[in-house]
Design a protein around this motif. Sequence first.
Motif, short mmCIF file in Angstrom:
data_model
loop_
_atom_site.label_atom_id
_atom_site.label_comp_id
_atom_site.label_asym_id
_atom_site.label_seq_id
_atom_site.Cartn_x
_atom_site.Cartn_y
_atom_site.Cartn_z
N ARG A 112 15.97 25.40 24.72
CA ARG A 112 15.05 26.11 25.61
C ARG A 112 14.11 26.99 24.77
O ARG A 112 14.55 27.76 23.93
CB ARG A 112 15.84 26.96 26.60
N THR A 152 10.87 29.69 25.11
CA THR A 152 10.02 30.53 25.95
C THR A 152 8.90 31.07 25.07
O THR A 152 9.13 31.94 24.22
CB THR A 152 10.80 31.68 26.59
N ASP A 153 7.71 30.53 25.24
CA ASP A 153 6.56 30.94 24.44
C ASP A 153 5.82 32.02 25.24
O ASP A 153 5.09 31.72 26.19
CB ASP A 153 5.65 29.76 24.16
N THR A 154 6.00 33.26 24.85
CA THR A 154 5.39 34.36 25.60
C THR A 154 3.88 34.44 25.40
O THR A 154 3.17 34.98 26.25
CB THR A 154 6.03 35.69 25.18
N VAL A 204 5.46 31.07 32.97
CA VAL A 204 5.90 32.46 33.00
C VAL A 204 4.71 33.34 32.64
O VAL A 204 3.60 32.85 32.41
CB VAL A 204 7.08 32.69 32.03
N GLU A 239 7.76 28.21 29.65
CA GLU A 239 9.18 28.01 29.32
C GLU A 239 9.50 26.54 29.49
O GLU A 239 9.18 25.93 30.52
CB GLU A 239 10.05 28.86 30.24
N SER A 257 12.43 21.09 33.07
CA SER A 257 12.54 22.46 32.57
C SER A 257 11.23 23.23 32.57
O SER A 257 11.24 24.46 32.46
CB SER A 257 13.11 22.44 31.15
#
Length: 569
Positions: free
Chosen positions: A216, A218-220, A344, A225, A340
Amino acid sequence: MKRMLSVLAVLAAGLAATAAAAQEAWIQIEARPSRAEAEARAAEWDRRLDDVSGFSTGGNWYAIALGPYTEDEARARLLRLRGQGLVPPDSFVANGRAFGAQVYAGARGPAVPGAEIAAQAAEPEPLVRSDESVAEARAAERRLTGEERRELQQALAYEGYYNTAIDGAFGPGTRRAIEAWQAGNRFETTGFLTSRQRDELLGGYRDDIASLGASRVTDTRAGVEIDLPLALLGAPVHEPPFVRYEAEDGSGAMVLLISQTGDQNTLAGLFDIMQSLEIVPVDGLRELRRNSFVLTGANGEITSHTFALTDGATVKGFTLVWPAGDMQRRGLVLSALEQSFRPVEGVLPDVTGGDSQSIDLLAGLEIRRPERSRSGFFVSDGGAVVTTTEAVGACERITLGEDTDADIAAEDAAAGLALLTPRAELAPLAVARLSPNAPRLQSEVAVAGYSFGGALGAPTLTFGSLADVRGLDGDSRTDRLALSAEPGDAGGPVFDTAGAVVGMLRPRETGGARVLPGDVSFATDATVIAEFLSNAGISAAAADAGAAMAPEDLTLPAADMTVLVNCWN
């Protein structure tokens, strides 16, 4: 064009057969890494669709295809089948040149002469004897947990034998899938897996999952995500509007995360832009909806799948590019991406240029370019175009401009003329008016053409003069011009000072022992063009005697009738 043919009847028949074969097209729907799997899967497809065949494609791979059809029939049927959800979305039209020996023939019978002889000559592999009785296999199956049953269904689906719900219930669909897998792997077909068979089925499935290293992410910065196969990918490169993950092993695998501000209009623009990239092959699904789109494509090297959506403020999505010979693992990766993917908080900044800009690159990705670009001009209100045969020779696809597909309707090799008809009717702003009279020697002429391909977005005018109404070899159908032209100008109209078309610029001869001065060009005479069009069923518009035009006044009609001709391979 007139050709003199004097050959034996046998040779003529052979040429006709070769020409017919060259026009065949197939719909490739699947590829499998073993003959047994391909035969089993082809049999499954044969229960649902007509015209199913299987072929060796080399390297221990086998293609399952529908056909043969003409190219138009294949494209039309592919669209229908995709629309009905009856074939995978990455199915594509293939010319069949990569197909070798036929290993499966459906209800239509063998599509390749001699295939039945090859099938008879092949020695069947012996069946692998079962290590357990059916009663023992059935008893062992009853001891499986629900999770273990679902994993077996997932493994059967991964191998291409199961395509219904992953629910752990071993009903008729699961039994048929087990039988097909057993047949494909030369086991006795009982519908119940023995301990050895379960280990074999799950072993390859689990090994492939482990080889991907799915994790997983999560690229802010991008606000995305998603589960990625990090065991195969290098470090991310943030280059708006993409985050690019490329394979470290050079396999060609790539994942893009898409992130930019925008609404439905931005989404539609991205939909168009993505189709110009080399990583999105031209044969595939193109589906644009109000708030999302899907793009798929496949060729002999890669498959590509892009999904993007907008919430009205941002556009986010992903692209998966995968080697064409690794379709099983691709299915795992694509399924993980689809299940998935979640937007975000966060979005990449808008593109603002940079120090390493290139007209051939978009955020580090190569833009698809034609193999060659030449010029042409409209000769009918329906959008028919005359160009040079050199522009359209050996092209898998021909377009007028960037995206209007066209076909060759007629050719005259001696005169260097080709007539193109667009697949979608066009309404040109201007149509060439051909001069019925020979132009005066030393009179001023101008060529309109896309001197630099499509880089400038419009044709340019190049001025010169008529040096002779014959070619250097005395050919009266060719005019010699004192004019310096670029390769992209070939096929463009040659105007006199009144705006009448007096010829078509021919491509410059290269590679011979004779090198001509740079300001020597040749054009096919307008009278030859008129005769060529007449033979093709088009009545060319004749020019009236008119007054000389200022160069700037010629620019507008020249731009309206001159068209970019692209050859794609």
